[in-house]
Design an enzyme around this catalytic site. Structure first.
Site, PDB file in Angstrom:
ATOM      1  N   TYR A  48      46.346  41.016  35.064  1.00  0.00           N
ATOM      2  CA  TYR A  48      45.101  40.822  35.793  1.00  0.00           C
ATOM      3  C   TYR A  48      44.835  42.012  36.711  1.00  0.00           C
ATOM      4  O   TYR A  48      43.724  42.558  36.742  1.00  0.00           O
ATOM      5  CB  TYR A  48      45.170  39.524  36.601  1.00  0.00           C
ATOM      6  CG  TYR A  48      43.893  39.180  37.323  1.00  0.00           C
ATOM      7  CD1 TYR A  48      42.800  38.665  36.637  1.00  0.00           C
ATOM      8  CD2 TYR A  48      43.775  39.349  38.702  1.00  0.00           C
ATOM      9  CE1 TYR A  48      41.623  38.341  37.299  1.00  0.00           C
ATOM     10  CE2 TYR A  48      42.602  39.024  39.370  1.00  0.00           C
ATOM     11  CZ  TYR A  48      41.535  38.522  38.663  1.00  0.00           C
ATOM     12  OH  TYR A  48      40.371  38.200  39.334  1.00  0.00           O
ATOM     13  N   SER A  88      38.252  42.039  42.705  1.00  0.00           N
ATOM     14  CA  SER A  88      39.232  41.133  43.298  1.00  0.00           C
ATOM     15  C   SER A  88      40.123  41.949  44.216  1.00  0.00           C
ATOM     16  O   SER A  88      40.268  43.168  44.037  1.00  0.00           O
ATOM     17  CB  SER A  88      40.081  40.477  42.199  1.00  0.00           C
ATOM     18  OG  SER A  88      41.236  39.869  42.726  1.00  0.00           O
TER      19      SER A  88
END
Length: 232
Positions: free
Chosen positions: A142, A129
Protein backbone atom coordinates in the site's frame (compact mmCIF):
# COMPACT_ATOMS: atom_id res chain seq x y z
CA UNK A 1 -21.66 24.67 -13.11
CA UNK A 2 -18.39 22.76 -12.97
CA UNK A 3 -17.79 19.16 -14.02
CA UNK A 4 -15.79 16.74 -11.89
CA UNK A 5 -14.58 13.25 -12.75
CA UNK A 6 -14.57 11.33 -9.46
CA UNK A 7 -13.30 7.89 -8.50
CA UNK A 8 -14.26 6.07 -5.30
CA UNK A 9 -17.78 7.49 -5.03
CA UNK A 10 -19.27 4.27 -3.67
CA UNK A 11 -18.14 4.78 -0.06
CA UNK A 12 -16.03 6.74 2.38
CA UNK A 13 -14.38 9.98 1.32
CA UNK A 14 -15.41 9.57 -2.32
CA UNK A 15 -19.09 9.17 -1.49
CA UNK A 16 -19.04 12.15 0.85
CA UNK A 17 -17.26 14.25 -1.78
CA UNK A 18 -19.77 13.23 -4.45
CA UNK A 19 -22.67 14.25 -2.22
CA UNK A 20 -21.09 17.62 -1.42
CA UNK A 21 -20.46 18.41 -5.08
CA UNK A 22 -23.94 17.28 -6.14
CA UNK A 23 -25.50 19.47 -3.46
CA UNK A 24 -23.62 22.44 -4.93
CA UNK A 25 -25.20 21.71 -8.30
CA UNK A 26 -21.99 20.56 -9.97
CA UNK A 27 -21.96 17.89 -12.68
CA UNK A 28 -20.39 14.53 -11.82
CA UNK A 29 -18.79 11.83 -13.93
CA UNK A 30 -18.46 8.72 -11.75
CA UNK A 31 -16.60 5.46 -12.34
CA UNK A 32 -18.14 2.10 -11.43
CA UNK A 33 -16.50 -1.34 -11.36
CA UNK A 34 -19.62 -3.43 -12.03
CA UNK A 35 -23.17 -3.15 -13.30
CA UNK A 36 -24.38 -3.46 -9.70
CA UNK A 37 -22.17 -0.61 -8.55
CA UNK A 38 -23.17 1.49 -11.54
CA UNK A 39 -26.85 1.00 -10.73
CA UNK A 40 -26.29 2.00 -7.10
CA UNK A 41 -24.40 5.14 -8.13
CA UNK A 42 -27.14 6.04 -10.61
CA UNK A 43 -29.67 5.89 -7.75
CA UNK A 44 -27.52 7.97 -5.40
CA UNK A 45 -26.48 10.48 -8.08
CA UNK A 46 -29.28 10.57 -10.66
CA UNK A 47 -27.81 13.52 -12.56
CA UNK A 48 -24.35 11.97 -12.90
CA UNK A 49 -22.79 10.24 -15.88
CA UNK A 50 -21.64 6.78 -14.76
CA UNK A 51 -18.90 4.99 -16.68
CA UNK A 52 -18.22 1.27 -16.27
CA UNK A 53 -14.50 0.54 -15.79
CA UNK A 54 -12.32 -1.59 -13.52
CA UNK A 55 -9.48 0.25 -11.80
CA UNK A 56 -7.89 -3.11 -11.04
CA UNK A 57 -7.56 -3.55 -14.81
CA UNK A 58 -6.05 -0.28 -16.07
CA UNK A 59 -6.49 -1.36 -19.69
CA UNK A 60 -10.25 -0.78 -19.32
CA UNK A 61 -9.50 2.93 -18.99
CA UNK A 62 -8.05 3.34 -22.46
CA UNK A 63 -10.20 5.75 -24.45
CA UNK A 64 -12.24 6.78 -21.42
CA UNK A 65 -11.65 10.48 -21.99
CA UNK A 66 -13.53 10.29 -25.29
CA UNK A 67 -16.67 9.10 -23.47
CA UNK A 68 -17.04 12.43 -21.67
CA UNK A 69 -18.26 15.35 -23.72
CA UNK A 70 -17.80 18.97 -22.82
CA UNK A 71 -15.84 20.66 -20.12
CA UNK A 72 -14.03 18.85 -17.29
CA UNK A 73 -12.84 21.10 -14.49
CA UNK A 74 -11.32 18.56 -12.14
CA UNK A 75 -10.17 14.97 -11.88
CA UNK A 76 -10.64 13.79 -8.30
CA UNK A 77 -8.79 10.54 -7.63
CA UNK A 78 -10.08 9.10 -4.36
CA UNK A 79 -10.46 5.35 -4.97
CA UNK A 80 -8.03 3.00 -3.29
CA UNK A 81 -7.59 -0.52 -1.94
CA UNK A 82 -5.49 -1.84 0.92
CA UNK A 83 -4.29 -5.26 1.99
CA UNK A 84 -1.89 -5.43 4.93
CA UNK A 85 0.67 -8.21 5.35
CA UNK A 86 4.40 -8.57 5.98
CA UNK A 87 6.51 -8.83 2.86
CA UNK A 88 7.18 -12.47 3.69
CA UNK A 89 3.50 -13.34 3.28
CA UNK A 90 2.13 -10.76 0.85
CA UNK A 91 0.55 -12.46 -2.16
CA UNK A 92 1.44 -11.42 -5.69
CA UNK A 93 -2.24 -10.70 -6.41
CA UNK A 94 -2.37 -8.22 -3.52
CA UNK A 95 0.77 -6.46 -4.74
CA UNK A 96 -0.62 -6.21 -8.24
CA UNK A 97 -4.09 -5.04 -7.23
CA UNK A 98 -2.85 -2.28 -4.94
CA UNK A 99 -0.38 -1.01 -7.52
CA UNK A 100 -3.01 -1.15 -10.27
CA UNK A 101 -5.82 0.59 -8.36
CA UNK A 102 -3.74 3.03 -6.34
CA UNK A 103 -1.08 4.01 -8.88
CA UNK A 104 -1.36 2.75 -12.45
CA UNK A 105 -5.04 3.55 -12.95
CA UNK A 106 -4.66 7.10 -11.62
CA UNK A 107 -1.84 7.61 -14.12
CA UNK A 108 -3.92 6.29 -17.02
CA UNK A 109 -6.96 8.32 -15.94
CA UNK A 110 -4.84 11.44 -15.80
CA UNK A 111 -3.55 10.81 -19.31
CA UNK A 112 -7.11 10.27 -20.58
CA UNK A 113 -8.49 13.49 -19.15
CA UNK A 114 -5.53 15.82 -19.63
CA UNK A 115 -6.88 17.22 -22.93
CA UNK A 116 -10.08 18.26 -21.09
CA UNK A 117 -8.16 19.67 -18.14
CA UNK A 118 -5.77 21.63 -20.32
CA UNK A 119 -8.67 23.22 -22.13
CA UNK A 120 -10.38 24.24 -18.87
CA UNK A 121 -7.11 24.99 -17.03
CA UNK A 122 -8.45 22.59 -14.45
CA UNK A 123 -7.05 20.66 -11.52
CA UNK A 124 -6.08 17.11 -10.61
CA UNK A 125 -6.52 16.18 -6.95
CA UNK A 126 -4.93 12.99 -5.66
CA UNK A 127 -6.32 11.89 -2.30
CA UNK A 128 -3.26 10.02 -1.14
CA UNK A 129 -2.59 8.85 2.43
CA UNK A 130 -0.18 9.41 5.28
CA UNK A 131 1.21 6.05 4.08
CA UNK A 132 2.45 8.00 1.08
CA UNK A 133 4.81 9.83 3.44
CA UNK A 134 5.87 7.09 5.87
CA UNK A 135 5.90 3.31 5.46
CA UNK A 136 5.28 1.10 8.49
CA UNK A 137 5.52 -2.63 9.02
CA UNK A 138 2.96 -4.66 7.02
CA UNK A 139 2.12 -1.66 4.83
CA UNK A 140 4.71 -2.32 2.11
CA UNK A 141 2.46 -2.73 -0.95
CA UNK A 142 0.00 0.00 0.00
CA UNK A 143 2.76 2.44 0.95
CA UNK A 144 4.68 1.65 -2.24
CA UNK A 145 1.60 2.45 -4.30
CA UNK A 146 1.04 5.69 -2.40
CA UNK A 147 4.70 6.76 -2.55
CA UNK A 148 4.43 6.16 -6.28
CA UNK A 149 1.26 8.25 -6.45
CA UNK A 150 3.13 11.06 -4.73
CA UNK A 151 5.88 11.02 -7.36
CA UNK A 152 3.31 10.81 -10.15
CA UNK A 153 1.73 14.01 -8.83
CA UNK A 154 5.09 15.76 -8.53
CA UNK A 155 6.09 14.89 -12.11
CA UNK A 156 2.66 15.82 -13.45
CA UNK A 157 2.77 19.17 -11.69
CA UNK A 158 6.10 20.02 -13.32
CA UNK A 159 4.93 18.87 -16.74
CA UNK A 160 1.56 20.61 -16.78
CA UNK A 161 2.34 23.99 -15.26
CA UNK A 162 2.80 25.45 -18.75
CA UNK A 163 -0.72 24.27 -19.63
CA UNK A 164 -2.27 25.84 -16.54
CA UNK A 165 -3.25 22.49 -15.00
CA UNK A 166 -2.85 22.52 -11.24
CA UNK A 167 -2.03 19.39 -9.24
CA UNK A 168 -2.70 18.88 -5.54
CA UNK A 169 -1.95 15.89 -3.34
CA UNK A 170 -3.88 15.57 -0.08
CA UNK A 171 -2.52 13.24 2.59
CA UNK A 172 -5.26 12.33 5.06
CA UNK A 173 -4.21 10.33 8.08
CA UNK A 174 -6.60 7.72 9.46
CA UNK A 175 -10.15 8.58 8.43
CA UNK A 176 -13.40 7.02 9.66
CA UNK A 177 -14.32 4.99 6.57
CA UNK A 178 -15.10 1.34 5.75
CA UNK A 179 -11.50 1.01 4.56
CA UNK A 180 -10.25 2.14 7.95
CA UNK A 181 -12.50 -0.37 9.65
CA UNK A 182 -10.98 -3.10 7.46
CA UNK A 183 -7.47 -1.90 8.36
CA UNK A 184 -8.28 -2.16 12.06
CA UNK A 185 -9.56 -5.69 11.55
CA UNK A 186 -6.35 -6.62 9.78
CA UNK A 187 -4.32 -5.04 12.55
CA UNK A 188 -6.36 -6.83 15.23
CA UNK A 189 -7.39 -3.53 16.81
CA UNK A 190 -10.73 -2.23 18.04
CA UNK A 191 -12.21 0.31 15.63
CA UNK A 192 -13.46 3.55 17.17
CA UNK A 193 -14.57 5.97 14.44
CA UNK A 194 -14.70 8.87 16.90
CA UNK A 195 -10.90 8.87 17.17
CA UNK A 196 -10.31 9.54 13.48
CA UNK A 197 -10.94 12.24 10.90
CA UNK A 198 -14.46 12.26 9.47
CA UNK A 199 -14.80 11.90 5.69
CA UNK A 200 -16.56 15.27 5.66
CA UNK A 201 -13.45 16.93 7.08
CA UNK A 202 -11.35 15.60 4.23
CA UNK A 203 -14.08 16.70 1.81
CA UNK A 204 -13.94 20.24 3.16
CA UNK A 205 -10.22 20.22 2.45
CA UNK A 206 -10.78 19.05 -1.13
CA UNK A 207 -13.44 21.72 -1.67
CA UNK A 208 -11.07 24.38 -0.37
CA UNK A 209 -8.51 23.31 -2.97
CA UNK A 210 -11.13 23.24 -5.74
CA UNK A 211 -12.40 26.70 -4.84
CA UNK A 212 -9.04 28.45 -4.85
CA UNK A 213 -8.72 31.30 -7.37
CA UNK A 214 -6.86 30.26 -10.52
CA UNK A 215 -3.84 32.33 -9.50
CA UNK A 216 -3.09 30.05 -6.56
CA UNK A 217 -2.40 26.39 -5.88
CA UNK A 218 -1.66 24.16 -2.91
CA UNK A 219 0.76 21.46 -4.08
CA UNK A 220 0.62 19.27 -0.96
CA UNK A 221 -1.66 19.23 2.06
CA UNK A 222 -1.59 16.92 5.10
CA UNK A 223 -4.67 16.35 7.28
CA UNK A 224 -4.24 14.70 10.66
CA UNK A 225 -6.73 13.75 13.37
CA UNK A 226 -6.68 15.35 16.78
CA UNK A 227 -6.86 12.11 18.75
CA UNK A 228 -8.19 12.66 22.28
CA UNK A 229 -6.09 11.33 25.08
CA UNK A 230 -7.49 8.35 26.99
CA UNK A 231 -9.83 9.48 29.74
CA UNK A 232 -10.53 12.89 28.20
Amino acid sequence: MRTHVLTGATSGIGAALGRALAERGDRLVLLARSETTAAALALDFPQAQVLLVDLADPGTLNGLGRQVEGRVDSLLQVAGVVELAPVSRLRLHDWQEQLAVNLTSPAVLTREFLPHLRESRGIVVFVNSSAGLTANAEWSAYAASKFGLRTLADALRAEEVEHGVRVTTIYPSRTATPMQQKVHEQEGRTYDASRWISPETVVSTVLHVLDLPVDATIPDLTVRPVVPRPGT
